[in-house]
Write a protein that holds these residues in place. Structure first.
Motif, mmCIF file in Angstrom:
data_model
loop_
_atom_site.group_PDB
_atom_site.id
_atom_site.type_symbol
_atom_site.label_atom_id
_atom_site.label_comp_id
_atom_site.label_asym_id
_atom_site.label_seq_id
_atom_site.Cartn_x
_atom_site.Cartn_y
_atom_site.Cartn_z
ATOM 1 N N LEU A 63 0.828 -1.206 0.000
ATOM 2 C CA LEU A 63 0.000 0.000 0.000
ATOM 3 C C LEU A 63 0.865 1.260 0.000
ATOM 4 C CD1 LEU A 63 -2.804 -1.087 2.476
ATOM 5 C CD2 LEU A 63 -3.092 -0.551 0.053
ATOM 6 N N TYR A 64 2.002 1.176 0.657
ATOM 7 C CA TYR A 64 2.954 2.291 0.643
ATOM 8 C C TYR A 64 3.394 2.580 -0.788
ATOM 9 C CZ TYR A 64 7.419 4.733 1.293
ATOM 10 O OH TYR A 64 8.461 5.625 1.216
ATOM 11 N N TYR A 65 3.754 1.528 -1.518
ATOM 12 C CA TYR A 65 4.161 1.698 -2.912
ATOM 13 C C TYR A 65 2.995 2.178 -3.774
ATOM 14 C CZ TYR A 65 8.580 -0.702 -1.948
ATOM 15 O OH TYR A 65 9.813 -1.040 -1.464
ATOM 16 N N LEU A 66 1.807 1.635 -3.485
ATOM 17 C CA LEU A 66 0.638 1.998 -4.289
ATOM 18 C C LEU A 66 0.314 3.482 -4.134
ATOM 19 C CD1 LEU A 66 -1.481 0.601 -6.119
ATOM 20 C CD2 LEU A 66 -2.940 0.398 -4.098
ATOM 21 N N ARG A 67 0.417 3.989 -2.910
ATOM 22 C CA ARG A 67 0.103 5.401 -2.668
ATOM 23 C C ARG A 67 1.085 6.315 -3.384
ATOM 24 N NH1 ARG A 67 -1.343 8.017 3.295
ATOM 25 N NH2 ARG A 67 -2.520 9.799 2.465
ATOM 26 N N ARG A 68 2.289 5.829 -3.592
ATOM 27 C CA ARG A 68 3.320 6.625 -4.269
ATOM 28 C C ARG A 68 3.423 6.294 -5.754
ATOM 29 N NH1 ARG A 68 3.561 6.409 0.687
ATOM 30 N NH2 ARG A 68 4.593 7.959 2.014
ATOM 31 N N THR A 69 2.385 5.641 -6.269
ATOM 32 C CA THR A 69 2.250 5.271 -7.685
ATOM 33 C C THR A 69 3.395 4.399 -8.183
ATOM 34 O OG1 THR A 69 3.347 7.254 -8.561
ATOM 35 C CG2 THR A 69 0.973 7.410 -8.140
ATOM 36 N N ALA A 70 4.044 3.681 -7.263
ATOM 37 C CA ALA A 70 5.064 2.694 -7.661
ATOM 38 C C ALA A 70 4.331 1.374 -7.885
ATOM 39 C CB ALA A 70 6.131 2.569 -6.577
ATOM 40 N N TYR A 71 3.624 1.314 -9.017
ATOM 41 C CA TYR A 71 2.671 0.217 -9.240
ATOM 42 C C TYR A 71 3.345 -1.142 -9.406
ATOM 43 C CZ TYR A 71 -0.502 4.133 -9.978
ATOM 44 O OH TYR A 71 -1.234 5.286 -9.821
ATOM 45 N N VAL A 72 4.487 -1.175 -10.044
ATOM 46 C CA VAL A 72 5.181 -2.452 -10.225
ATOM 47 C C VAL A 72 5.614 -3.010 -8.872
ATOM 48 C CG1 VAL A 72 7.194 -3.583 -11.229
ATOM 49 C CG2 VAL A 72 5.939 -1.876 -12.554
ATOM 50 N N ALA A 73 6.194 -2.162 -8.034
ATOM 51 C CA ALA A 73 6.626 -2.605 -6.705
ATOM 52 C C ALA A 73 5.434 -3.039 -5.862
ATOM 53 C CB ALA A 73 7.395 -1.477 -6.009
ATOM 54 N N ALA A 74 4.314 -2.312 -5.968
ATOM 55 C CA ALA A 74 3.115 -2.672 -5.210
ATOM 56 C C ALA A 74 2.596 -4.045 -5.635
ATOM 57 C CB ALA A 74 2.038 -1.614 -5.413
ATOM 58 N N ALA A 75 2.554 -4.282 -6.943
ATOM 59 C CA ALA A 75 2.075 -5.574 -7.444
ATOM 60 C C ALA A 75 3.008 -6.702 -7.012
ATOM 61 C CB ALA A 75 1.963 -5.526 -8.963
ATOM 62 N N ASP A 76 4.307 -6.457 -7.063
ATOM 63 C CA ASP A 76 5.269 -7.494 -6.666
ATOM 64 C C ASP A 76 5.080 -7.867 -5.193
ATOM 65 O OD1 ASP A 76 6.331 -7.633 -9.179
ATOM 66 O OD2 ASP A 76 8.046 -6.320 -8.751
ATOM 67 N N ARG A 77 4.888 -6.876 -4.323
ATOM 68 C CA ARG A 77 4.710 -7.172 -2.894
ATOM 69 C C ARG A 77 3.402 -7.907 -2.650
ATOM 70 N NH1 ARG A 77 9.040 -5.010 0.182
ATOM 71 N NH2 ARG A 77 8.574 -6.179 2.070
ATOM 72 N N ALA A 78 2.361 -7.526 -3.374
ATOM 73 C CA ALA A 78 1.070 -8.202 -3.214
ATOM 74 C C ALA A 78 1.167 -9.660 -3.658
ATOM 75 C CB ALA A 78 -0.002 -7.468 -4.011
ATOM 76 N N LYS A 79 1.860 -9.915 -4.766
ATOM 77 C CA LYS A 79 2.024 -11.296 -5.224
ATOM 78 C C LYS A 79 2.883 -12.099 -4.250
ATOM 79 C CE LYS A 79 3.287 -9.989 -9.416
ATOM 80 N NZ LYS A 79 3.742 -10.055 -10.832
ATOM 81 N N TYR A 80 3.885 -11.454 -3.684
ATOM 82 C CA TYR A 80 4.713 -12.135 -2.680
ATOM 83 C C TYR A 80 3.869 -12.540 -1.474
ATOM 84 C CZ TYR A 80 8.293 -12.892 0.883
ATOM 85 O OH TYR A 80 9.062 -13.428 1.885
ATOM 86 N N LEU A 81 2.967 -11.660 -1.066
ATOM 87 C CA LEU A 81 2.068 -11.986 0.061
ATOM 88 C C LEU A 81 1.231 -13.217 -0.271
ATOM 89 C CD1 LEU A 81 -0.164 -9.378 1.947
ATOM 90 C CD2 LEU A 81 -0.952 -11.681 1.450
ATOM 91 N N LEU A 82 0.650 -13.239 -1.454
ATOM 92 C CA LEU A 82 -0.219 -14.351 -1.842
ATOM 93 C C LEU A 82 0.548 -15.665 -1.942
ATOM 94 C CD1 LEU A 82 -2.313 -12.495 -4.561
ATOM 95 C CD2 LEU A 82 -3.135 -13.282 -2.325
ATOM 96 N N GLU A 83 1.779 -15.601 -2.416
ATOM 97 C CA GLU A 83 2.571 -16.818 -2.580
ATOM 98 C C GLU A 83 3.152 -17.317 -1.266
ATOM 99 O OE1 GLU A 83 5.491 -15.587 -5.347
ATOM 100 O OE2 GLU A 83 4.116 -15.493 -7.067
ATOM 101 N N THR A 84 3.556 -16.396 -0.400
ATOM 102 C CA THR A 84 4.245 -16.777 0.837
ATOM 103 C C THR A 84 3.282 -17.074 1.974
ATOM 104 O OG1 THR A 84 6.035 -15.294 0.146
ATOM 105 C CG2 THR A 84 6.098 -16.115 2.419
ATOM 106 N N TYR A 85 2.174 -16.343 2.029
ATOM 107 C CA TYR A 85 1.211 -16.510 3.122
ATOM 108 C C TYR A 85 -0.187 -16.784 2.571
ATOM 109 C CZ TYR A 85 5.110 -14.123 5.329
ATOM 110 O OH TYR A 85 6.362 -13.763 5.749
ATOM 111 N N PRO A 86 -0.350 -17.909 1.872
ATOM 112 C CA PRO A 86 -1.676 -18.232 1.338
ATOM 113 C C PRO A 86 -2.672 -18.469 2.470
ATOM 114 C CG PRO A 86 -0.207 -20.121 1.167
ATOM 115 C CD PRO A 86 0.633 -18.964 1.604
ATOM 116 N N GLN A 87 -3.919 -18.140 2.209
ATOM 117 C CA GLN A 87 -4.995 -18.305 3.179
ATOM 118 C C GLN A 87 -4.848 -17.394 4.393
ATOM 119 O OE1 GLN A 87 -7.458 -20.265 2.105
ATOM 120 N NE2 GLN A 87 -6.165 -20.724 0.331
ATOM 121 N N SER A 88 -4.052 -16.349 4.278
ATOM 122 C CA SER A 88 -3.954 -15.402 5.391
ATOM 123 C C SER A 88 -5.199 -14.521 5.430
ATOM 124 C CB SER A 88 -2.710 -14.518 5.243
ATOM 125 O OG SER A 88 -2.905 -13.537 4.241
ATOM 126 N N GLY A 89 -5.341 -13.775 6.501
ATOM 127 C CA GLY A 89 -6.487 -12.897 6.633
ATOM 128 C C GLY A 89 -6.442 -11.686 5.721
#
Length: 305
Positions: free
Chosen positions: A198-224
């Motif tokens: 969200l920090y990256y997203l707010r600063r329009t660093a869209y590639v970095a934001a997407a990469d962190r979001a995908k990392y979350l989904l891959e590393t912590y599946p089924q998280s809240g």
């Protein structure tokens, strides 16, 4: 004229002085013994009596007194079952009194000395509890600082400790609670990744934001926070003007979390910058505002509104 000789008083004075010194010495010795006894009243006591005294202090929540008595027990009786239990109880007393570094040292020393002890699963579990609480200081409670925005080294170590309990000692009485605590810690780590994205997203660093979001989904599946991560992908792909990927992310979100506010354009809801000027406001992010919205929705559902 005959002069009667007067006996010299020097010997009498010397005798009196010796008596005074002897009495004073005896008195000081008794006083010294009295203070020494108060200082270490456990000296010379049976191991059972010292353990009972320390255990009673534990029951009353007097952790400092319990630690002192357990240490005296170990010093006087360095071997035996009471000693091993005293070492374990010492670590617990240190944990309860907030002496986390001392508790970790005591636990690690016990694990090295008794690697096959019957209570070794408890020691790893206790180490997990200590590491989970290691950064919980007074200011964090007062200012409501979010642990997910702090250094995650000790929570990560706590996760590893609980994982040891679950994997090596799955039938122990601590395994079930260790699993629950691992789930909570995984959500903490996932929230950290979401905050960063969200920090990256707010600063329009869209590639970095997407990469962190995908990392979350891959590393912590089924998280809240997995659906919030998909919502970040929606916004990031829209920012990159990649409409096919944005549409795919929206479709997944509609299937799994149709009430997510990003689908109506109301997310992320960033806190106002004016909030940062208030030192008493505590920390808040778009994640907190999302959690607050979910709590209100659950409250309305509970009332049947």
């Amino acid at each position: 004229m005959t002069v009667r000789s007067t006996p010299s008083r020097a010997p009498l004075r010397l005798l009196a002085l010796l008596l005074i010194v002897a009495v004073a010495g005896t008195g000081c010795s008794r006083v010294g013994k009295m203070f020494k006894k108060n200082k270490d009243s456990d000296e010379g006591q049976p191991v059972e009596a010292i353990y009972e005294k320390a255990h009673k202090s534990m029951t009353n929540g007097n952790w400092a007194s319990a630690e002192v008595s357990f240490r005296r027990l170990v010093a006087q009786y360095p071997y035996g079952p009471y000693t091993e239990q005293a070492l374990i109880e010492t670590a617990y007393a240190q944990y309860k009194s907030g002496k986390h570094d001392d508790a970790i040292s005591s636990i690690d020393r016990f694990i090295r000395t008794y690697p096959t002890h019957r209570n070794i699963a408890y020691l790893y579990y206790l180490r997990g509890l200590v590491n989970s609480s290691r950064d919980t200081v007074f200011l964090q409670k007062v200012w409501r600082l979010d642990v997910s925005r702090r250094d995650l080294a000790t929570p990560m170590q706590a996760y590893n400790d609980f994982q040891i309990v679950v994997e090596r000692y799955p039938n122990s009485r601590y395994a079930q609670d260790a699993r629950k605590r691992m789930i909570v810690l995984r959500d903490t780590f996932a929230r950290h990744e979401l905050d960063v994205s969200l920090y990256y997203l707010r600063r329009t660093a869209y590639v970095a934001a997407a990469d962190r979001a995908k990392y979350l989904l891959e590393t912590y599946p089924q998280s809240g926070y997995q659906y919030d991560a998909i919502a970040v992908l929606v916004k990031a792909y829209e920012g990159l003007d990649n409409q096919p990927l944005a549409a795919d992310a929206k479709r997944v979100l509609q299937q799994n979390d149709p009430n997510h506010p990003v689908l109506t354009g109301k997310w992320p809801d960033y806190p106002s910058n004016l909030r940062k000027l208030n030192p008493f406001a505590g920390e808040r992010s778009a994640v907190d505002n999302r959690d607050k919205l979910e709590a209100k929705r659950a409250e309305k559902a509970g009332k049947g509104e």
